[in-house]
Design a protein around this motif. Structure first.
Motif, short mmCIF file in Angstrom:
data_model
loop_
_atom_site.label_atom_id
_atom_site.label_comp_id
_atom_site.label_asym_id
_atom_site.label_seq_id
_atom_site.Cartn_x
_atom_site.Cartn_y
_atom_site.Cartn_z
N ALA A 15 9.15 -6.55 -20.04
CA ALA A 15 9.64 -5.45 -19.22
C ALA A 15 11.11 -5.17 -19.50
N ASN A 16 11.90 -6.23 -19.69
CA ASN A 16 13.32 -6.06 -20.02
C ASN A 16 13.48 -5.32 -21.34
N ALA A 17 12.64 -5.61 -22.31
CA ALA A 17 12.72 -4.93 -23.61
C ALA A 17 12.49 -3.42 -23.46
N ARG A 18 11.75 -3.02 -22.42
CA ARG A 18 11.50 -1.60 -22.14
C ARG A 18 12.49 -1.04 -21.12
N LEU A 19 13.38 -1.90 -20.60
CA LEU A 19 14.29 -1.54 -19.50
C LEU A 19 13.51 -0.98 -18.32
N GLY A 23 8.80 -3.50 -13.77
CA GLY A 23 8.19 -4.59 -14.52
C GLY A 23 9.04 -5.85 -14.51
N MET A 24 10.36 -5.69 -14.51
CA MET A 24 11.25 -6.86 -14.49
C MET A 24 11.21 -7.55 -13.14
N VAL A 25 11.08 -6.79 -12.06
CA VAL A 25 11.06 -7.36 -10.71
C VAL A 25 9.71 -8.02 -10.41
N LYS A 26 8.64 -7.46 -10.91
CA LYS A 26 7.28 -7.88 -10.55
C LYS A 26 7.01 -9.38 -10.69
N PRO A 27 7.48 -10.08 -11.75
CA PRO A 27 7.15 -11.51 -11.87
C PRO A 27 7.89 -12.42 -10.89
N PHE A 51 19.40 -5.18 -11.55
CA PHE A 51 18.83 -4.60 -12.78
C PHE A 51 19.24 -3.13 -12.91
N GLU A 52 19.15 -2.38 -11.82
CA GLU A 52 19.47 -0.94 -11.86
C GLU A 52 20.94 -0.68 -12.14
N GLU A 53 21.82 -1.55 -11.64
CA GLU A 53 23.25 -1.30 -11.75
C GLU A 53 23.93 -2.01 -12.91
N GLU A 54 23.37 -3.15 -13.35
CA GLU A 54 24.08 -3.94 -14.36
C GLU A 54 23.30 -4.17 -15.65
N VAL A 55 22.00 -3.98 -15.65
CA VAL A 55 21.20 -4.22 -16.85
C VAL A 55 20.86 -2.90 -17.54
N VAL A 56 20.22 -2.00 -16.82
CA VAL A 56 19.76 -0.75 -17.42
C VAL A 56 20.92 0.13 -17.93
N PRO A 57 22.00 0.32 -17.17
CA PRO A 57 23.06 1.20 -17.67
C PRO A 57 23.68 0.77 -19.01
N VAL A 58 23.71 -0.54 -19.26
CA VAL A 58 24.28 -1.02 -20.53
C VAL A 58 23.20 -1.39 -21.54
N LYS A 59 21.94 -1.11 -21.17
CA LYS A 59 20.80 -1.37 -22.06
C LYS A 59 20.78 -2.82 -22.54
N ALA A 60 21.00 -3.76 -21.60
CA ALA A 60 21.04 -5.19 -21.92
C ALA A 60 19.62 -5.73 -22.10
N HIS A 81 21.47 -8.09 -26.34
CA HIS A 81 22.13 -6.99 -27.03
C HIS A 81 22.23 -5.81 -26.07
N GLY A 82 23.24 -4.99 -26.25
CA GLY A 82 23.35 -3.80 -25.44
C GLY A 82 24.68 -3.11 -25.65
N ASP A 83 24.96 -2.16 -24.78
CA ASP A 83 26.21 -1.40 -24.83
C ASP A 83 27.23 -2.03 -23.90
N PHE A 84 27.63 -3.26 -24.20
CA PHE A 84 28.61 -3.96 -23.39
C PHE A 84 29.54 -4.75 -24.31
N PRO A 85 30.77 -5.01 -23.86
CA PRO A 85 31.73 -5.72 -24.70
C PRO A 85 31.20 -7.08 -25.14
N GLY A 86 31.40 -7.38 -26.43
CA GLY A 86 30.99 -8.66 -26.97
C GLY A 86 29.55 -8.74 -27.43
N SER A 87 28.79 -7.65 -27.26
CA SER A 87 27.38 -7.65 -27.64
C SER A 87 27.23 -7.95 -29.12
N PRO A 88 26.31 -8.83 -29.47
CA PRO A 88 25.41 -9.59 -28.60
C PRO A 88 26.09 -10.84 -28.05
#
Length: 109
Positions: A15-19, A23-27, A51-60, A81-88
C-alpha cells in the motif's frame, strides 16, 4: 532482493508503494501505536493523519531489503525514497504483530 514479509507487513509495504493511505492503515489494529523517530501516533485516526501529512506529500516509499526477528518483533530494514532532503534514507522498522495485524510499528533512521 525479494523478501518474504509476514502478511500485514507485506500489505502495508504494498500500500505504501502505491501511496494508498487506506491500504497503509488497514493492517494496523484499531488502537495501534506508530512511533516515528520518537513521535507517537496512537490509533487509526492519528496514524492516518501521519500518512496524509508526512508520507504522501513527499512520496515517501519504503523498500525493505532485510528481515529478521528480535525479541518477538519483526525487524525490517531498507531505504525510503521520496521528495525529501537526504533521499534515500535508510530506515529500520520494528513491528509487533498480534492476531494477524500490526500492533506497534517503530520507525527509526
Amino acid at each position: 532482493m525479494s523478501i518474504d514479509l509476514p502478511g500485514p507487513i507485506a500489505d502495508y509495504v504494498k500500500a505504501n508503494a502505491r501511496l494508498d493511505v487506506d491500504g497503509m492503515v488497514k493492517p494496523f489494529l484499531t488502537d495501534a501505536l506508530f512511533i516515528d523517530n520518537g513521535k507517537r501516533f496512537e490509533g487509526h485516526a492519528a496514524i492516518r493523519k501521519l500518512f496524509e501529512e508526512e508520507v504522501v506529500p513527499v512520496k515517501a516509499i519504503f523498500t525493505p531489503d532485510t528481515l529478521r526477528e528480535d525479541n518477538g518483533q519483526v525487524v525490517v530494514e531498507g531505504p525510503a525514497h521520496g521528495d525529501f532532503p537526504g533521499s534515500p534514507l535508510r530506515f529500520t522498522y520494528r513491528f509487533t504483530l498480534v492476531d494477524g495485524a500490526i500492533e506497534t510499528l517503530e520507525a527509526t533512521i
